[in-house]
Design a protein around this motif. Sequence first.
Motif, PDB file in Angstrom:
ATOM      1  N   PRO A  27       0.779  -1.239   0.000  1.00 24.37           N
ATOM      2  CA  PRO A  27       0.000   0.000   0.000  1.00 24.37           C
ATOM      3  C   PRO A  27       0.808   1.287   0.000  1.00 24.37           C
ATOM      4  O   PRO A  27       0.323   2.307  -0.467  1.00 24.37           O
ATOM      5  CB  PRO A  27      -0.836  -0.112   1.286  1.00 24.37           C
ATOM      6  N   VAL A  28       2.033   1.272   0.528  1.00 21.79           N
ATOM      7  CA  VAL A  28       2.815   2.502   0.639  1.00 21.79           C
ATOM      8  C   VAL A  28       4.259   2.243   0.230  1.00 21.79           C
ATOM      9  O   VAL A  28       4.891   1.294   0.707  1.00 21.79           O
ATOM     10  CB  VAL A  28       2.785   3.058   2.083  1.00 21.79           C
ATOM     11  N   TYR A  29       4.779   3.107  -0.657  1.00 20.76           N
ATOM     12  CA  TYR A  29       6.170   3.051  -1.092  1.00 20.76           C
ATOM     13  C   TYR A  29       6.984   4.150  -0.392  1.00 20.76           C
ATOM     14  O   TYR A  29       6.402   5.078   0.180  1.00 20.76           O
ATOM     15  CB  TYR A  29       6.268   3.257  -2.594  1.00 20.76           C
ATOM     16  N   HIS A  75      10.465  -1.943   5.468  1.00 20.44           N
ATOM     17  CA  HIS A  75      10.243  -2.876   6.587  1.00 20.44           C
ATOM     18  C   HIS A  75       8.797  -2.825   7.080  1.00 20.44           C
ATOM     19  O   HIS A  75       8.542  -2.885   8.287  1.00 20.44           O
ATOM     20  CB  HIS A  75      11.172  -2.537   7.757  1.00 20.44           C
ATOM     21  N   ASP A  76       7.852  -2.756   6.171  1.00 25.25           N
ATOM     22  CA  ASP A  76       6.454  -2.685   6.586  1.00 25.25           C
ATOM     23  C   ASP A  76       5.902  -4.104   6.702  1.00 25.25           C
ATOM     24  O   ASP A  76       5.125  -4.570   5.868  1.00 25.25           O
ATOM     25  CB  ASP A  76       5.638  -1.847   5.598  1.00 25.25           C
ATOM     26  N   TYR A  77       6.313  -4.773   7.766  1.00 21.99           N
ATOM     27  CA  TYR A  77       5.932  -6.160   7.974  1.00 21.99           C
ATOM     28  C   TYR A  77       4.411  -6.348   8.096  1.00 21.99           C
ATOM     29  O   TYR A  77       3.863  -7.291   7.506  1.00 21.99           O
ATOM     30  CB  TYR A  77       6.612  -6.721   9.231  1.00 21.99           C
ATOM     31  N   PRO A  78       3.696  -5.482   8.824  1.00 25.53           N
ATOM     32  CA  PRO A  78       2.243  -5.679   8.913  1.00 25.53           C
ATOM     33  C   PRO A  78       1.535  -5.549   7.569  1.00 25.53           C
ATOM     34  O   PRO A  78       0.615  -6.326   7.273  1.00 25.53           O
ATOM     35  CB  PRO A  78       1.799  -4.574   9.886  1.00 25.53           C
ATOM     36  N   ALA A  79       1.963  -4.576   6.736  1.00 21.74           N
ATOM     37  CA  ALA A  79       1.324  -4.415   5.425  1.00 21.74           C
ATOM     38  C   ALA A  79       1.586  -5.627   4.548  1.00 21.74           C
ATOM     39  O   ALA A  79       0.701  -6.094   3.824  1.00 21.74           O
ATOM     40  CB  ALA A  79       1.836  -3.146   4.747  1.00 21.74           C
ATOM     41  N   TRP A  80       2.810  -6.146   4.597  1.00 23.69           N
ATOM     42  CA  TRP A  80       3.132  -7.355   3.826  1.00 23.69           C
ATOM     43  C   TRP A  80       2.236  -8.502   4.222  1.00 23.69           C
ATOM     44  O   TRP A  80       1.659  -9.186   3.364  1.00 23.69           O
ATOM     45  CB  TRP A  80       4.600  -7.737   4.045  1.00 23.69           C
ATOM     46  N   MET A 114       6.660 -21.887   7.134  1.00 23.08           N
ATOM     47  CA  MET A 114       6.519 -20.659   7.909  1.00 23.08           C
ATOM     48  C   MET A 114       7.410 -19.589   7.279  1.00 23.08           C
ATOM     49  O   MET A 114       8.602 -19.820   7.066  1.00 23.08           O
ATOM     50  CB  MET A 114       6.896 -20.880   9.380  1.00 23.08           C
ATOM     51  N   VAL A 115       6.810 -18.444   6.962  1.00 27.67           N
ATOM     52  CA  VAL A 115       7.512 -17.349   6.302  1.00 27.67           C
ATOM     53  C   VAL A 115       7.649 -16.203   7.292  1.00 27.67           C
ATOM     54  O   VAL A 115       6.644 -15.675   7.776  1.00 27.67           O
ATOM     55  CB  VAL A 115       6.765 -16.872   5.040  1.00 27.67           C
ATOM     56  N   PHE A 116       8.897 -15.794   7.581  1.00 27.69           N
ATOM     57  CA  PHE A 116       9.163 -14.761   8.573  1.00 27.69           C
ATOM     58  C   PHE A 116       9.585 -13.458   7.888  1.00 27.69           C
ATOM     59  O   PHE A 116      10.566 -13.434   7.139  1.00 27.69           O
ATOM     60  CB  PHE A 116      10.276 -15.197   9.522  1.00 27.69           C
ATOM     61  N   TYR A 117       8.833 -12.399   8.140  1.00 25.03           N
ATOM     62  CA  TYR A 117       9.218 -11.055   7.718  1.00 25.03           C
ATOM     63  C   TYR A 117       8.974 -10.144   8.915  1.00 25.03           C
ATOM     64  O   TYR A 117       7.836  -9.734   9.194  1.00 25.03           O
ATOM     65  CB  TYR A 117       8.418 -10.618   6.493  1.00 25.03           C
ATOM     66  N   GLN A 118      10.027  -9.851   9.633  1.00 26.39           N
ATOM     67  CA  GLN A 118       9.982  -9.118  10.887  1.00 26.39           C
ATOM     68  C   GLN A 118      11.430  -8.816  11.254  1.00 26.39           C
ATOM     69  O   GLN A 118      12.345  -9.244  10.551  1.00 26.39           O
ATOM     70  CB  GLN A 118       9.356  -9.984  11.987  1.00 26.39           C
ATOM     71  N   ARG A 119      11.657  -8.112  12.349  1.00 28.15           N
ATOM     72  CA  ARG A 119      13.013  -8.071  12.879  1.00 28.15           C
ATOM     73  C   ARG A 119      13.256  -9.393  13.595  1.00 28.15           C
ATOM     74  O   ARG A 119      12.518  -9.782  14.492  1.00 28.15           O
ATOM     75  CB  ARG A 119      13.218  -6.908  13.853  1.00 28.15           C
ATOM     76  N   MET A 247       9.284  -1.637  -0.004  1.00 25.64           N
ATOM     77  CA  MET A 247       8.017  -2.283  -0.307  1.00 25.64           C
ATOM     78  C   MET A 247       7.800  -2.479  -1.803  1.00 25.64           C
ATOM     79  O   MET A 247       7.083  -3.390  -2.216  1.00 25.64           O
ATOM     80  CB  MET A 247       6.858  -1.483   0.296  1.00 25.64           C
ATOM     81  N   TRP A 248       8.429  -1.651  -2.652  1.00 28.01           N
ATOM     82  CA  TRP A 248       8.256  -1.867  -4.091  1.00 28.01           C
ATOM     83  C   TRP A 248       8.872  -3.185  -4.537  1.00 28.01           C
ATOM     84  O   TRP A 248       8.488  -3.729  -5.571  1.00 28.01           O
ATOM     85  CB  TRP A 248       8.819  -0.698  -4.894  1.00 28.01           C
ATOM     86  N   THR A 249       9.813  -3.707  -3.766  1.00 29.94           N
ATOM     87  CA  THR A 249      10.436  -4.983  -4.133  1.00 29.94           C
ATOM     88  C   THR A 249       9.406  -6.104  -4.156  1.00 29.94           C
ATOM     89  O   THR A 249       9.475  -7.008  -5.011  1.00 29.94           O
ATOM     90  CB  THR A 249      11.575  -5.306  -3.160  1.00 29.94           C
TER      91      THR A 249
END
Length: 285
Positions: A27-29, A75-80, A114-119, A247-249
């Motif tokens: 949603p946000v770049y 690093h917008d983990y919640p949006a991802w 399990m896919v981890f995207y967080q610190r 996030m564009w990645t």
Amino acid sequence: MRSPLLGAALLTLCVASASGEPSYRMPVYPEKAPPAARTQAEVETLLAGSDATAPAKPLKVLLVAGPKDHSTGEHDYPAWQKVWKPLLERTPQTTVEDAWELPTEEQAADADVMVFYQRGRWDDDRSFVIDPFLARGGGLVYIHWAVDGRGGEAEFAKRIGLASKGGSISYRHGLLHMDFSPGADHPIARNLDKVDFVDEAYWRLTGDPSKLDLIGTSEEEGEPRPLFWTVERGRGRVFVSIPGHYMWTFDDPVFRALLLRGIAWAGRADVDRFNELVTLDARVE
């Protein structure tokens, strides 16, 4: 072709299309111009040789996120997590759940991948969940800062190949000239050779790079540094992507293909099972 910014403001994308379908873009770049979109020819080359007849086995995916910890569009983990859950659910035979910070023992027992995207973090609580999961043949995927060990990096690296100790690694934001020739024989890197991303590289991580099944590298400080790799731990499989800062990645069809193939591979599923998602609301000319 470059996607224009809305004036000087950040690029905020619509959450729904005109048809009422949800948007599958982030949603946000960041507050700067994104990289050029991929061409249709690039996408066709990337997906060539796919096996459209391969049956899709049931696959249970758990997406693990945490609090956002960087600037706008980073690093917008919640949006991802919010975007990728319905994205993955579009694929037949795919069940997707989400977790916050650390999966429960019950969630791990029910998941195939399990896919981890967080610190990231490694401690006894993580070991209690992850080690039995790997032992029974579960698949793990770690994206970007999820490789941070926060003091437990040596033990973390034993599970995922390389891990970081925040404050002691090298990193660079900008244009990454990726070389996928090390992974030429790996199904995750099929049809990939030299690819540019605008993202972030990490290097000087804890662990032994010689023990990785290397997928792709970028040259940093005069040496090829691992940015995509896999390892197998007993019956379990692990796929790691260092890119994933901006996030564009996640809207780049090439990165999407890598990540989707990595999820499928880690779950011992056909790597082409998510092909229909590669271009869905992606940044393609």
